[in-house]
Design a protein around this motif. Structure first.
Motif, PDB file in Angstrom:
ATOM      1  N   ALA A   1       1.150   4.252  -2.963  1.00 38.26           N
ATOM      2  CA  ALA A   1       0.655   5.438  -2.691  1.00 38.26           C
ATOM      3  C   ALA A   1       1.463   6.000  -3.120  1.00 38.26           C
ATOM      4  CB  ALA A   1       0.417   5.759  -1.539  1.00 38.26           C
ATOM      5  N   GLN A   2       3.077   6.455  -2.535  1.00 41.64           N
ATOM      6  CA  GLN A   2       4.720   7.085  -3.519  1.00 41.64           C
ATOM      7  C   GLN A   2       4.552   7.094  -4.790  1.00 41.64           C
ATOM      8  OE1 GLN A   2       5.836   8.633  -1.313  1.00 41.64           O
ATOM      9  NE2 GLN A   2       4.837   7.921   0.622  1.00 41.64           N
ATOM     10  N   TRP A   3       4.016   5.522  -6.197  1.00 38.11           N
ATOM     11  CA  TRP A   3       4.286   5.860  -6.938  1.00 38.11           C
ATOM     12  C   TRP A   3       3.494   6.701  -7.686  1.00 38.11           C
ATOM     13  CZ3 TRP A   3       5.774   6.433 -11.127  1.00 38.11           C
ATOM     14  CH2 TRP A   3       5.137   5.676 -12.547  1.00 38.11           C
ATOM     15  N   ASP A   4       1.627   6.685  -6.807  1.00 33.76           N
ATOM     16  CA  ASP A   4       0.994   7.649  -7.563  1.00 33.76           C
ATOM     17  C   ASP A   4       0.844   8.759  -7.483  1.00 33.76           C
ATOM     18  OD1 ASP A   4      -1.254   5.694  -7.826  1.00 33.76           O
ATOM     19  OD2 ASP A   4      -2.224   5.529  -6.249  1.00 33.76           O
ATOM     20  N   ARG A   5       1.729   9.412  -6.422  1.00 32.32           N
ATOM     21  CA  ARG A   5       2.320  10.404  -5.445  1.00 32.32           C
ATOM     22  C   ARG A   5       3.269  11.476  -7.115  1.00 32.32           C
ATOM     23  NH1 ARG A   5       6.852  12.569  -3.717  1.00 32.32           N
ATOM     24  NH2 ARG A   5       8.056  10.883  -2.686  1.00 32.32           N
TER      25      ARG A   5
ATOM     26  N   ASP B   1       0.359  -0.690  -0.070  1.00 29.14           N
ATOM     27  CA  ASP B   1      -0.269   0.005   0.450  1.00 29.14           C
ATOM     28  C   ASP B   1       0.740   0.869   0.272  1.00 29.14           C
ATOM     29  OD1 ASP B   1      -2.055  -1.408   0.367  1.00 29.14           O
ATOM     30  OD2 ASP B   1      -2.715  -1.458   1.660  1.00 29.14           O
ATOM     31  N   TRP B   2       1.902   1.488   1.204  1.00 26.73           N
ATOM     32  CA  TRP B   2       3.148   2.525   0.861  1.00 26.73           C
ATOM     33  C   TRP B   2       3.656   3.011  -0.839  1.00 26.73           C
ATOM     34  CZ3 TRP B   2       7.848   3.245  -0.013  1.00 26.73           C
ATOM     35  CH2 TRP B   2       8.504   4.657   0.409  1.00 26.73           C
ATOM     36  N   VAL B   3       3.751   1.513  -1.213  1.00 26.55           N
ATOM     37  CA  VAL B   3       4.749   2.323  -2.361  1.00 26.55           C
ATOM     38  C   VAL B   3       3.294   2.221  -3.291  1.00 26.55           C
ATOM     39  CG1 VAL B   3       5.039   0.217  -4.023  1.00 26.55           C
ATOM     40  CG2 VAL B   3       6.121   0.355  -2.451  1.00 26.55           C
TER      41      VAL B   3
END
Length: 372
Positions: free
Chosen positions: A333-337, A329-331
């Motif tokens: 979210a960072q990639w979406d950002r 989930d963190w990966v």
């Protein structure tokens, strides 16, 4: 399966707080910060650079916390010397003083042996040689394991390079590249994809390179992924230094996820993908030139596809490993950002468009480096 450890080496350039140009103040900054960081803060080739080295950890948040703390310590020491650390692949502004090589026996020997890469005909330093990277260390491996894993990872490394592009500017000009550091760094011997060699072949190959003078020593093997010669890890070396701390942690987590996913193939002695070397070189050229905004080569079938699509594919490929370490989930979210806001190169160009000033780009990079 055991969770693999991660570690990061980050190189910074030191810039004057007023002029924003690189300055030769690393020895004094390192002396001031050594009480807190000890051997985790090291010199680099030029006195305008310094490097931090984290401890190995299996925890993403622990890695981020340590990087943030170490950046803060370096920044405080640099402030006392009227400079600031900047995490960027190439200097945005040219130095206003001649760069000097760090005064160690090894760096002096390198400067003499590879003089055309370091100095001009008039004896002055080639400012273009000032580049900063971010290296990710994974696991605890013997040389045979690390070498095999590096070879299995080869087709995926251009995708990570595209994600990490953070050097569009060099000495007050737009190079047109996302990672100009990749171009400058490639001037050094052996920079490129890991050759397909078993361990005895590797030992003999490196020995020949040292014997014939191509390399100074076995620590100068600069492949994109290599068995580290000073710690028992796999070292991946394709990334620019990035001011955005979460980008750095994302790279480390993705490298670990990729390694975790490929390890069973190494253990089963599955043959290494025989991606033609010209294709690998072209994939790295595309990553350096276009980064996330252009095309890359698919690691599976070699066809051109949008770089962002290839990052999606890498995350999907590594997803079982990311799920195991609770990083998915963190990966995502960072990639979406990053996909929405742009990577490091895009952010630098956006600052220049808004401000019209290269000094504003340096200020933004410096603030992001410390803000981490």
């Amino acid at each position: 399966m055991n969770v693999l450890s991660m570690g990061v080496e980050e190189e910074f350039m030191l810039v004057d707080r007023v002029t924003r140009a690189p300055v030769n103040r690393a020895p004094r900054v390192i002396e001031r910060a050594s009480g807190d960081l000890g051997e985790q803060l090291q010199s680099e080739f030029f006195n305008a650079q310094t490097e931090i080295c984290t401890r190995a950890t299996s925890c993403r948040t622990a890695l981020r916390d340590e990087l943030a703390w170490m950046r803060a310590v370096v920044a405080a020491a640099a402030r006392s010397e009227h400079c600031v650390p900047v995490a960027c692949g190439t200097p945005v502004l040219p130095p206003e003083e001649q760069l000097t090589v760090t005064n160690t026996e090894r760096y002096r020997r390198m400067a003499r042996r590879y003089a055309p890469l370091v100095t001009r005909d008039d004896g002055t330093t080639r400012d273009e040689g000032l580049v900063c990277g971010c290296h990710v260390h994974i696991g605890t491996f013997d040389r045979e394991q690390a070498l095999a894993l590096a070879q299995h990872m080869r087709p995926w490394l251009p995708v990570l390079q595209a994600l990490a592009g953070n050097s569009p500017f060099a000495q007050r000009r737009d190079t047109g590249y996302e990672s100009w550091r990749a171009v400058e760094h490639a001037r050094w011997p052996t920079v490129g994809p890991t050759p397909v060699l078993d361990e005895p072949q590797y030992v003999a190959h490196v020995a020949r390179l040292v014997e014939d003078g191509t390399l100074l020593d076995n620590r100068m093997v600069y492949w994109h992924a290599r068995p580290s010669e000073h710690v028992p890890t796999l070292e991946v070396r394709v990334a620019d230094a990035n001011a955005d701390l979460d980008t750095v942690v994302l790279l480390a987590v993705l490298v670990r996820g990729l390694a975790f996913t490929l390890l069973p193939r190494v253990a089963a002695r599955v043959p290494v993908p025989r991606t033609p070397c010209p294709d690998l070189l072209q994939a790295h050229r595309l990553a350096a030139a276009q980064g996330l905004r252009g095309l890359g080569l698919d690691p599976v079938d070699g066809r051109e596809r949008p770089a962002a699509t290839l990052v999606d594919a890498l995350i999907d490929f590594a997803r079982p490993a990311l799920d195991t370490t609770d990083d998915t989930d963190w990966v995502c979210a960072q990639w979406d950002r990053i996909r929405t806001d742009g990577g490091g190169a895009a952010r630098q160009r956006a600052v220049l468009r808004r401000s019209g000033q290269f000094t504003a780009v340096v200020d933004d990079l410096a603030a992001a480096t410390v803000r981490g």
